[in-house]
Design a protein around this motif. Sequence first.
Motif, PDB file in Angstrom:
ATOM      1  N   GLY A 145     -13.018   5.815  43.086  1.00 20.66           N
ATOM      2  CA  GLY A 145     -12.434   4.478  43.050  1.00 20.66           C
ATOM      3  C   GLY A 145     -13.403   3.444  42.504  1.00 20.66           C
ATOM      4  O   GLY A 145     -13.016   2.547  41.735  1.00 20.66           O
ATOM      5  N   LEU A 148     -13.662   3.949  38.727  1.00 19.86           N
ATOM      6  CA  LEU A 148     -12.451   3.464  38.066  1.00 19.86           C
ATOM      7  C   LEU A 148     -12.448   1.940  37.970  1.00 19.86           C
ATOM      8  O   LEU A 148     -11.958   1.375  36.984  1.00 19.86           O
ATOM      9  CB  LEU A 148     -11.213   3.955  38.821  1.00 19.86           C
ATOM     10  N   ALA A 149     -12.999   1.305  38.981  1.00 17.52           N
ATOM     11  CA  ALA A 149     -13.070  -0.155  38.942  1.00 17.52           C
ATOM     12  C   ALA A 149     -13.955  -0.606  37.779  1.00 17.52           C
ATOM     13  O   ALA A 149     -13.640  -1.578  37.082  1.00 17.52           O
ATOM     14  CB  ALA A 149     -13.600  -0.690  40.263  1.00 17.52           C
ATOM     15  N   SER A 152     -12.055   0.067  34.524  1.00 18.73           N
ATOM     16  CA  SER A 152     -10.962  -0.887  34.349  1.00 18.73           C
ATOM     17  C   SER A 152     -11.465  -2.305  34.158  1.00 18.73           C
ATOM     18  O   SER A 152     -10.668  -3.228  33.978  1.00 18.73           O
ATOM     19  CB  SER A 152     -10.019  -0.825  35.556  1.00 18.73           C
ATOM     20  N   GLN A 154     -12.740  -4.230  36.336  1.00 15.11           N
ATOM     21  CA  GLN A 154     -12.500  -5.116  37.468  1.00 15.11           C
ATOM     22  C   GLN A 154     -13.792  -5.544  38.143  1.00 15.11           C
ATOM     23  O   GLN A 154     -13.895  -6.640  38.667  1.00 15.11           O
ATOM     24  CB  GLN A 154     -11.602  -4.417  38.491  1.00 15.11           C
TER      25      GLN A 154
ATOM     26  N   SER B  36      -5.030   4.275  41.529  1.00 14.78           N
ATOM     27  CA  SER B  36      -5.809   3.653  40.451  1.00 14.78           C
ATOM     28  C   SER B  36      -6.140   4.658  39.355  1.00 14.78           C
ATOM     29  O   SER B  36      -6.224   4.307  38.172  1.00 14.78           O
ATOM     30  CB  SER B  36      -7.094   3.039  41.010  1.00 14.78           C
ATOM     31  N   TYR B  37      -6.324   5.930  39.739  1.00 13.99           N
ATOM     32  CA  TYR B  37      -6.610   6.968  38.745  1.00 13.99           C
ATOM     33  C   TYR B  37      -5.387   7.228  37.876  1.00 13.99           C
ATOM     34  O   TYR B  37      -5.496   7.329  36.645  1.00 13.99           O
ATOM     35  CB  TYR B  37      -7.052   8.250  39.441  1.00 13.99           C
ATOM     36  N   TRP B  40      -4.916   4.447  35.406  1.00 14.88           N
ATOM     37  CA  TRP B  40      -5.916   4.534  34.348  1.00 14.88           C
ATOM     38  C   TRP B  40      -5.581   5.657  33.364  1.00 14.88           C
ATOM     39  O   TRP B  40      -5.713   5.484  32.133  1.00 14.88           O
ATOM     40  CB  TRP B  40      -7.300   4.749  34.972  1.00 14.88           C
ATOM     41  N   THR B  50      -1.215  -2.217  31.253  1.00 13.95           N
ATOM     42  CA  THR B  50      -1.486  -2.083  32.686  1.00 13.95           C
ATOM     43  C   THR B  50      -0.209  -2.272  33.502  1.00 13.95           C
ATOM     44  O   THR B  50       0.026  -1.542  34.479  1.00 13.95           O
ATOM     45  CB  THR B  50      -2.539  -3.117  33.124  1.00 13.95           C
ATOM     46  N   THR B  54       1.242   0.666  35.738  1.00 15.46           N
ATOM     47  CA  THR B  54       1.339   0.404  37.176  1.00 15.46           C
ATOM     48  C   THR B  54       2.761   0.618  37.676  1.00 15.46           C
ATOM     49  O   THR B  54       2.975   1.227  38.737  1.00 15.46           O
ATOM     50  CB  THR B  54       0.887  -1.037  37.481  1.00 15.46           C
ATOM     51  N   THR B  57       3.465   4.317  37.838  1.00  8.45           N
ATOM     52  CA  THR B  57       2.718   4.935  38.941  1.00  8.45           C
ATOM     53  C   THR B  57       3.357   4.605  40.282  1.00  8.45           C
ATOM     54  O   THR B  57       3.470   5.480  41.163  1.00  8.45           O
ATOM     55  CB  THR B  57       1.259   4.451  38.915  1.00  8.45           C
TER      56      THR B  57
END
Lengths: 161, 97
Positions: A145, A148-149, A152, A154, B36-37, B40, B50, B54, B57
């Motif tokens: 996680g 991934l942040a 992305s 973030q 989140s995976y 992505w 996105t 989203t 998902t």
Amino acid sequence: MTEIRGPLKQIEGDRFENLLTDEEKELLGMLPGVVVEAIAAHSPYVTRLFPPTYPFDHTAQKEIEDVGSDSLAEEHRRILEGLADTVNKPVLTHQDLVVWVGAINDIRLLIGTALDVYEEMDRPGEDDPRFQDFVIFDYLTWLQGSLLAFLSGQLGKGEQS
Amino acid sequence: MPTGTSTEEKIVTGSAESLDSPWRVVLWNDPINLISYVIWVLETLFGYSTSKATALTMEVHNNGRAIVSHGPREKAEMDASRLHEKGLWATLERESD
């Protein structure tokens, strides 16, 4: 007070300082080999790495496996070995992070399958023989996680906490 | 992603006469992959925004499955293969089913 340190710090652009501890690096250097060996041994715990395209059509499924299963196994091996090969790099690139996220996902799929993980599952107590495996699984969940942040964008600026 | 996904649905038949008919790539829920995976992966593999990634998902998360791609069988198989490489659970079904 305890400082909570993230796994990375963005240096510039797509370059990230590797802030993992030696213990984390040792773990992440070891786990990919476990999955690679499980793939080679056709372990039942790697079934999630090889999902069927045609689950109810055996003929079509066999045809696609004959063509693609070796290349799928090779792709899993490539990213797993990519994690092991780069875990000690002091500075990581965006592409390294892409490989890490995929490899960590493969490791989580193997461990999660072995532990029969389900959504919002209670964790066993310390006296349970599965306790340490759940600790590793939850650590990998946190690490994936976090990565991934960064991918992305973030949390891409500065140290994560 | 929540559990409780049923795979007891009619998924596919791979008959030769269906080669030119359009196919759907179905992404299934599982309890291990992070939301989140999945977002992505859909962004990076298919170039989805996105918001679209989203929404798809969350459809998987809430309904157990979502159609994430479609097209001729060869393209659909390629898309499913790319999702499999990322550890996601994708199957094919004919759009006529």
